[in-house]
Write a protein that holds these residues in place. Structure first.
Motif, mmCIF file in Angstrom:
data_model
loop_
_atom_site.group_PDB
_atom_site.id
_atom_site.type_symbol
_atom_site.label_atom_id
_atom_site.label_comp_id
_atom_site.label_asym_id
_atom_site.label_seq_id
_atom_site.Cartn_x
_atom_site.Cartn_y
_atom_site.Cartn_z
ATOM 1 N N ARG A 95 9.781 0.518 14.405
ATOM 2 C CA ARG A 95 10.855 0.613 15.401
ATOM 3 C C ARG A 95 10.841 -0.537 16.382
ATOM 4 N N GLU A 96 9.664 -1.208 16.509
ATOM 5 C CA GLU A 96 9.591 -2.333 17.421
ATOM 6 C C GLU A 96 8.514 -3.312 16.982
ATOM 7 N N VAL A 97 8.793 -4.603 17.261
ATOM 8 C CA VAL A 97 7.871 -5.677 16.896
ATOM 9 C C VAL A 97 7.742 -6.637 18.072
ATOM 10 N N TYR A 98 6.498 -6.914 18.435
ATOM 11 C CA TYR A 98 6.209 -7.978 19.388
ATOM 12 C C TYR A 98 5.489 -9.077 18.615
ATOM 13 N N ALA A 99 5.881 -10.329 18.815
ATOM 14 C CA ALA A 99 5.202 -11.462 18.187
ATOM 15 C C ALA A 99 4.885 -12.497 19.246
ATOM 16 N N GLU A 100 3.698 -13.065 19.139
ATOM 17 C CA GLU A 100 3.379 -14.167 20.046
ATOM 18 C C GLU A 100 4.333 -15.326 19.790
ATOM 19 N N VAL A 101 4.630 -15.575 18.505
ATOM 20 C CA VAL A 101 5.603 -16.594 18.113
ATOM 21 C C VAL A 101 6.587 -15.947 17.134
ATOM 22 N N MET A 102 7.875 -16.087 17.400
ATOM 23 C CA MET A 102 8.902 -15.510 16.532
ATOM 24 C C MET A 102 9.996 -16.542 16.310
ATOM 25 N N SER A 103 10.491 -16.597 15.087
ATOM 26 C CA SER A 103 11.595 -17.511 14.802
ATOM 27 C C SER A 103 12.924 -16.871 15.215
ATOM 28 N N GLU A 104 13.890 -17.712 15.505
ATOM 29 C CA GLU A 104 15.221 -17.233 15.867
ATOM 30 C C GLU A 104 15.812 -16.370 14.755
ATOM 31 N N ASP A 105 15.596 -16.782 13.511
ATOM 32 C CA ASP A 105 16.112 -16.042 12.366
ATOM 33 C C ASP A 105 15.483 -14.652 12.297
ATOM 34 N N ALA A 106 14.169 -14.557 12.530
ATOM 35 C CA ALA A 106 13.484 -13.265 12.512
ATOM 36 C C ALA A 106 14.035 -12.356 13.611
ATOM 37 N N SER B 155 0.819 -1.226 0.000
ATOM 38 C CA SER B 155 0.000 0.000 0.000
ATOM 39 C C SER B 155 0.843 1.264 0.000
ATOM 40 N N GLY B 156 2.073 1.144 0.455
ATOM 41 C CA GLY B 156 2.952 2.307 0.517
ATOM 42 C C GLY B 156 2.703 3.202 1.726
ATOM 43 N N ARG B 157 1.847 2.768 2.619
ATOM 44 C CA ARG B 157 1.552 3.566 3.818
ATOM 45 C C ARG B 157 2.825 3.772 4.640
ATOM 46 N N ASP B 158 3.036 4.979 5.090
ATOM 47 C CA ASP B 158 4.226 5.307 5.865
ATOM 48 C C ASP B 158 3.980 4.986 7.335
ATOM 49 N N ILE B 159 4.609 3.934 7.815
ATOM 50 C CA ILE B 159 4.500 3.572 9.232
ATOM 51 C C ILE B 159 5.886 3.525 9.880
ATOM 52 N N ARG B 160 6.821 4.262 9.310
ATOM 53 C CA ARG B 160 8.162 4.307 9.905
ATOM 54 C C ARG B 160 8.066 4.799 11.351
ATOM 55 N N GLY B 161 8.733 4.075 12.227
ATOM 56 C CA GLY B 161 8.752 4.433 13.632
ATOM 57 C C GLY B 161 7.592 3.892 14.449
ATOM 58 N N TRP B 162 6.682 3.174 13.824
ATOM 59 C CA TRP B 162 5.522 2.626 14.528
ATOM 60 C C TRP B 162 5.918 1.370 15.292
ATOM 61 N N SER B 163 5.011 0.933 16.178
ATOM 62 C CA SER B 163 5.146 -0.326 16.916
ATOM 63 C C SER B 163 4.192 -1.337 16.301
ATOM 64 N N ALA B 164 4.600 -2.595 16.261
ATOM 65 C CA ALA B 164 3.771 -3.653 15.679
ATOM 66 C C ALA B 164 3.624 -4.808 16.650
ATOM 67 N N ALA B 165 2.440 -5.413 16.629
ATOM 68 C CA ALA B 165 2.196 -6.669 17.347
ATOM 69 C C ALA B 165 1.631 -7.635 16.323
ATOM 70 N N ASP B 166 2.184 -8.827 16.271
ATOM 71 C CA ASP B 166 1.827 -9.799 15.238
ATOM 72 C C ASP B 166 1.715 -11.166 15.892
ATOM 73 N N VAL C 137 15.735 -2.926 15.007
ATOM 74 C CA VAL C 137 14.353 -2.989 15.474
ATOM 75 C C VAL C 137 14.324 -3.693 16.827
ATOM 76 N N CYS C 138 13.683 -3.078 17.794
ATOM 77 C CA CYS C 138 13.484 -3.720 19.095
ATOM 78 C C CYS C 138 12.504 -4.871 18.875
ATOM 79 N N ALA C 139 12.861 -6.065 19.263
ATOM 80 C CA ALA C 139 12.018 -7.242 19.019
ATOM 81 C C ALA C 139 11.835 -8.033 20.303
ATOM 82 N N GLU C 140 10.574 -8.369 20.581
ATOM 83 C CA GLU C 140 10.227 -9.204 21.725
ATOM 84 C C GLU C 140 9.249 -10.262 21.259
ATOM 85 N N TYR C 141 9.120 -11.321 22.043
ATOM 86 C CA TYR C 141 8.279 -12.444 21.645
ATOM 87 C C TYR C 141 7.702 -13.135 22.871
ATOM 88 N N GLY C 142 6.626 -13.862 22.629
ATOM 89 C CA GLY C 142 6.070 -14.718 23.663
ATOM 90 C C GLY C 142 6.764 -16.061 23.650
#
Length: 140
Positions: A69-80, A41-52, A89-94
């Protein structure tokens, strides 16, 4: 620590939520499609936080392109996790797992296979698009 308010959307049935602290955008749907469509879509979300719900290598590449700028995932792979952190990117996971598996649980997720060995996010986005189109043709 990642914006704790963003995580609540995953408990409410959303599969992807993004916020800049003022506005929040949520998506339903399965797989990487909502994230890929957001990228396209090209939407500008630079600097936003994401939960996936699930973030593997393919999703991590899209998040790098989107400039979150940051991503939280309930499940995240080691590679990600490695890709995101290396990209600043600040990354956290469940739950941290070795690999994201397909929906049938019989092997590696097709999106992960599609970006295996690709280190350039733009190339990964093209591979994701091609794999989504291939899967759509196969199921349609």
């Amino acid at each position: 620590m990642i914006n704790p308010g963003i995580r609540k959307y995953l408990a409410c049935g959303c599969t992807l939520a993004l916020t800049d602290g003022r506005a929040t955008v949520t998506y339903g749907g399965s797989g990487i499609s909502p994230l890929y469509e957001l990228y396209r879509s090209g939407r500008d979300i630079r600097g936003w936080s994401a939960a996936d719900k699930i973030v593997g290598r393919a999703a991590a590449m899209l998040y790098l392109l989107l400039g979150v700028r940051e991503v939280y995932a309930e499940v995240m792979s080691e590679d990600a996790l490695t890709l995101l952190r290396r990209g600043g990117v600040c990354a956290e996971y469940g739950t941290l797992c070795r690999a994201i598996v397909n929906r049938a649980g019989t092997g590696v997720c097709p999106m992960e296979r599609a970006v295996s060995g690709i280190d350039v996010p733009e190339e990964a986005a093209r591979a994701i698009g091609a794999e989504l189109a291939r899967l759509a043709r196969r199921s349609g």
